[in-house]
Design an enzyme around this catalytic site. Structure first.
Site, PDB file in Angstrom:
ATOM      1  N   GLN B 130       5.382   1.051  11.361  1.00 61.43           N
ATOM      2  CA  GLN B 130       4.327   2.016  11.669  1.00 61.43           C
ATOM      3  C   GLN B 130       4.286   2.274  13.167  1.00 61.43           C
ATOM      4  O   GLN B 130       4.148   1.337  13.948  1.00 61.43           O
ATOM      5  CB  GLN B 130       2.994   1.425  11.181  1.00 61.43           C
ATOM      6  CG  GLN B 130       1.760   2.203  11.559  1.00 61.43           C
ATOM      7  CD  GLN B 130       0.497   1.403  11.274  1.00 61.43           C
ATOM      8  OE1 GLN B 130       0.564   0.250  10.856  1.00 61.43           O
ATOM      9  NE2 GLN B 130      -0.652   1.987  11.520  1.00 61.43           N
ATOM     10  N   GLY B 131       4.399   3.525  13.572  1.00 62.09           N
ATOM     11  CA  GLY B 131       4.368   3.853  15.000  1.00 62.09           C
ATOM     12  C   GLY B 131       3.108   4.593  15.383  1.00 62.09           C
ATOM     13  O   GLY B 131       3.101   5.810  15.537  1.00 62.09           O
ATOM     14  N   SER B 133       0.191   2.787  17.612  1.00 66.51           N
ATOM     15  CA  SER B 133      -0.277   2.349  18.931  1.00 66.51           C
ATOM     16  C   SER B 133       0.755   2.614  20.016  1.00 66.51           C
ATOM     17  O   SER B 133       1.966   2.614  19.753  1.00 66.51           O
ATOM     18  CB  SER B 133      -0.575   0.847  18.913  1.00 66.51           C
ATOM     19  OG  SER B 133      -1.652   0.566  18.066  1.00 66.51           O
ATOM     20  N   GLU B 247      -5.876   0.787   3.621  1.00 66.01           N
ATOM     21  CA  GLU B 247      -5.611  -0.546   4.130  1.00 66.01           C
ATOM     22  C   GLU B 247      -6.752  -1.494   3.769  1.00 66.01           C
ATOM     23  O   GLU B 247      -6.562  -2.686   3.696  1.00 66.01           O
ATOM     24  CB  GLU B 247      -5.488  -0.472   5.657  1.00 66.01           C
ATOM     25  CG  GLU B 247      -4.249  -1.136   6.199  1.00 66.01           C
ATOM     26  CD  GLU B 247      -4.201  -1.066   7.715  1.00 66.01           C
ATOM     27  OE1 GLU B 247      -4.794  -0.144   8.306  1.00 66.01           O
ATOM     28  OE2 GLU B 247      -3.579  -1.954   8.300  1.00 66.01           O
ATOM     29  N   SER B 372     -10.261  -3.003  16.179  1.00 68.28           N
ATOM     30  CA  SER B 372     -10.773  -4.271  16.715  1.00 68.28           C
ATOM     31  C   SER B 372     -12.228  -4.491  16.293  1.00 68.28           C
ATOM     32  O   SER B 372     -12.908  -3.558  15.862  1.00 68.28           O
ATOM     33  CB  SER B 372     -10.686  -4.266  18.242  1.00 68.28           C
ATOM     34  OG  SER B 372     -11.616  -3.327  18.758  1.00 68.28           O
ATOM     35  N   GLU B 374     -14.686  -4.787  18.134  1.00 63.05           N
ATOM     36  CA  GLU B 374     -15.552  -3.947  18.961  1.00 63.05           C
ATOM     37  C   GLU B 374     -15.603  -2.522  18.404  1.00 63.05           C
ATOM     38  O   GLU B 374     -16.670  -1.914  18.322  1.00 63.05           O
ATOM     39  CB  GLU B 374     -15.047  -3.944  20.410  1.00 63.05           C
ATOM     40  CG  GLU B 374     -15.251  -5.271  21.148  1.00 63.05           C
ATOM     41  CD  GLU B 374     -14.339  -6.391  20.645  1.00 63.05           C
ATOM     42  OE1 GLU B 374     -13.251  -6.100  20.098  1.00 63.05           O
ATOM     43  OE2 GLU B 374     -14.731  -7.574  20.782  1.00 63.05           O
TER      44      GLU B 374
END
Lengths: 350, 392
Positions: B130-131, B133, B247, B372, B374
């Site tokens: 998976q590309g 980030s 997911e 994340s 956060e």
């Protein structure tokens, strides 16, 4: 599979919410808690009876509703939202013990109709710093000192837990009021040397303790839900540095954590209640987990609610302290966290 | 309220159990500790296992029948996953292909793309990474800069992707690339690239566990046919977001099974090494309770799925809960096991019940990947609590 309440259960929720808002608004409760020597309004007991709350778990033969732990959780959650004072859960649990033991039809009918109050007397007294001595039952008499008996001053009879089993004793004298920080929960210590009748073995408490844990956890859930609502309303309107304080990320993340704990408690409470009603093998673990988790969660949510309000949150004038105190009382009662952790470990076989 | 699996779901569980009893190999934790185990041999074992599952119809269960689907839903998927955990089966190899790209192609791809890419994906003949980030775009993914410029029938790709799970041994990558520099969300497209294309370089990155499961991928004037575009130009962000929803699933439910198993092993280990004091028991008790509450969250999500309710932003609550719980669990495990808990799995002295040291390290990734903690709390504040938003 379905998590939502059934139609009847949803109706019970809405009618209980209406009842609580109409008959038990927190403004009225505040006056009762501050001024009544009983800590609640015994006159309300007849309305509780009319709503069917007092016989929720009991058989039809004594006027009960023959409902289960899910319905009890629904009622307790709604009562938690307005911080209802009084011995409601105590009365339900004591009546369930009597019903399970068999007999006691007359007394149960009087409990269901709100004419009599029976509560459990459990804690052996470490009174005035002495080591707790077990309460005993022999030769038709109960002897010992019970500590933290809920609303004992108003009770017509006590269901006393002794090392020889459960016994029923008519309202004895010799009571000492134990004033605590929660004005809506009143306790007494009672010295017993009285004639009593045997009700049954201690094993009667096993299932009642599971239902009590779920009921208390459900009230904690209602307490959390309402406390979070009050806080959300406040942070949307209170401004600092030129914006509503609810726009600050540091407070948003705190409230996300409050919601996480409240919603996780909801999952655990209703799973526990469903387990009680379905009598599956994981019931003991589910109930212990719900109570242990909700106790910690409510302390966090109510504490943070005060923190997010700042100085006004620390005043008697604001309602938050009633919820904060109730959270602590409930955390300690109906199986304190420490005891529930042991229950969970035992249930898992660890 | 009914928290029991339906008779059909119980029957499906029995079927899976029967199949696993006949087909499961050695427990995966034994394979991992084997003296001949290498990174390559483990990948091969996962490939073989994936083919076995595919042959039995247990991959892409909620996909259309022509792609091996069987009309199942998230409940069947969760049942299958918990049974695989109980059997200590190997993980499949093409996790990201089947978990993310498969649904993307089914919902947004062309018929030609589905025919070309899905069968070798299921058969583990083509492994996907998976590309998404980039070094400068993590939580703020939409700021990504890797560019795709149309030139005749090709896109020309430039830029860098990072934290590319499976990058080092994948054959293909699905990339989010910028096709319009001015439109933040609408300027992103979803493009499939073969990793041996001239101009594409993959470099492994070593993780804190010592493994090189992920890598970085460089694009320097890499030419990719326009037919590898999924959906339309500028639809990439929307496709990525719908795909990421896959997911989530009933993850607390399956995680609680895995943690419950490991928690039982930890409790046994504590008894064996004589750590039975009340401080130890309180720690175990708290983990047990927190795991049961997570299980309750999972049962609730599963029941809502079964009741036809799609999870909304509340799935952020589950992500925060399970990932932060796992960190507490693994940290506590190392506290209770003493220095022995830090032994690497190949050490002859290491316990063979669980790779405690690796799980402790791995748990740090969980509060970062896939949004994340956060970012999840921001989502809860905005979409669930509907709190006022600060101008950013």
């Amino acid at each position: 599979m379905r998590f939502e309440l059934s139609e009847d259960q949803a109706l019970l929720r809405s009618s209980t919410r209406d009842f609580c808002q109409r008959e038990l608004p927190i403004d009225k409760t505040r006056v009762v808690m501050e001024q009544s020597k009983d800590g609640y309004e015994p006159g309300m007991w007849r309305s509780f009876a009319d709503m069917g709350y007092l016989g929720l778990l009991l058989p039809e033969s004594v006027g009960g509703q023959v409902l289960g732990a899910i319905e009890l959780a629904v009622v307790m959650e709604e009562m938690g939202r307005v911080c209802v004072p009084g011995p409601y859960l105590d009365a339900v649990l004591a009546a369930s013990v009597l019903a399970t033991a068999g007999g006691h039809e007359q007394l149960l009918a009087e409990i269901v109709s709100g004419r009599k109050l029976v509560v459990l007397a459990r804690d052996d007294s470490p009174y005035r710093g002495n080591r707790a001595e077990p309460t005993r039952f022999s030769d038709g008499r109960v002897r010992g000192t019970k500590y933290f008996v809920p609303f004992g001053a108003r009770a017509d009879a006590l269901l006393v837990v002794t090392s020889d089993g459960l016994v029923l004793v008519d309202a004895p004298g010799n009571m000492t009021a134990l004033e605590t920080m929660d004005q809506g929960q009143r306790f007494v210590a009672v010295a017993l040397d009285h004639p009593a009748t045997f009700v049954g073995p201690l094993s009667l408490l096993e299932r009642i303790d599971q239902i009590g844990a779920v009921g208390a956890a459900a009230m904690l859930l209602g307490v959390m839900d309402r406390t979070l609502e009050i806080t959300l309303d406040y942070v949307r309107t209170r401004e600092a540095f030129g914006r509503p304080i609810g726009a600050f990320q540091v407070l948003q993340h705190r409230m996300a954590d409050m919601l996480l704990r409240a919603e996780s408690s909801r999952s655990a409470v209703y799973r526990g209640a469903w387990c009680c009603d379905t009598r599956v093998v994981e019931t003991a673990l589910a109930c212990a987990s719900a109570k242990a988790y909700a106790g910690d969660a409510a302390r966090y949510v109510c504490g943070q609610a005060i923190q997010l309000h700042g100085g006004i949150g620390f005043t008697w004038e604001l309602d938050l302290h009633f919820f904060f105190k109730r959270a602590k009382t409930l955390e300690q009662r109906y199986g304190a966290t420490e005891a529930q952790l042991e229950n969970a470990l035992a249930a898992a076989g660890y | 309220m009914d928290l029991q699996l339906s008779p059909q779901h119980l029957a499906f569980r029995e079927e899976v159990r029967g199949w696993l009893a006949a087909n499961a190999d050695r427990p995966w934790r034994e394979v991992l500790r084997g003296s001949t185990a290498t990174e390559d041999s483990l990948i091969e074992a996962r490939r073989v296992w994936q083919r076995k599952l595919h042959g039995a119809g247990y991959l892409g269960m909620d996909w259309p029948a022509e792609w091996g689907g069987r009309g199942g839903g998230p409940v069947e998927q969760a049942i299958l996953e918990t049974e695989l955990i109980e059997a200590d089966a190997p993980p499949i190899l093409n996790t990201l292909g089947i978990g993310l790209l498969g649904p993307a192609l089914i919902h947004h791809g062309s018929e030609e793309q589905r025919r070309r890419f899905i069968p070798p994906m299921l058969a583990a003949e083509e492994i996907w990474c998976q590309g998404f980030s980039e070094p400068g775009s993590g939580s703020d993914l939409a700021s990504l800069k890797a560019s795709a410029v149309l030139d005749g029938d090709d896109f020309i790709l430039n830029g860098q992707k990072v934290w590319t799970t499976f990058g080092p041994w994948a054959d293909w990558i699905f990339v989010l690339a910028r096709t319009d520099g001015k439109d933040r969300y609408g300027g992103i497209s979803f493009i499939l690239c073969k990793l041996d294309t001239p101009g594409i370089t993959v470099r492994p990155l070593r993780q804190i566990t010592g493994e090189s499961e992920f890598g970085e991928v460089f694009f320097e004037d890499a030419r990719v046919p326009r037919t590898n575009l999924v959906g339309e130009i500028g639809e990439g962000w929307r496709i990525a977001m719908t795909v990421l929803a896959y997911e989530r699933g009933a993850i607390s439910f399956t995680q609680a099974v895995q943690y419950g198993r490991d928690l039982g092993r930890l409790a046994t280990a504590c008894k064996e090494i004589g750590r039975t004091g009340s401080a130890v028991r309180e720690k175990l008790g708290r983990l047990l309770v927190e795991n049961e509450v997570m299980r309750a969250n999972g049962i609730r999500t599963l029941a809502n799925f079964a009741d036809g309710k799609a999870p909304g932003a509340e799935s952020s609550i589950e992500k925060v809960y399970w990932s932060e719980f796992d960190q507490r669990f693994r940290e506590t495990a190392l506290d209770l096991l003493g220095p022995g808990g830090q032994l690497v799995r190949t050490s002859p002295e290491a316990r063979d019940d669980c790779d405690w040291a690796r799980q402790f390290l791995w748990s740090r990734a969980e509060t970062i990947f896939s949004g994340s903690s956060e970012v999840q709390r921001n989502i809860i504040a905005k979409r669930v609590l509907k709190l006022p938003q600060d101008p950013r």
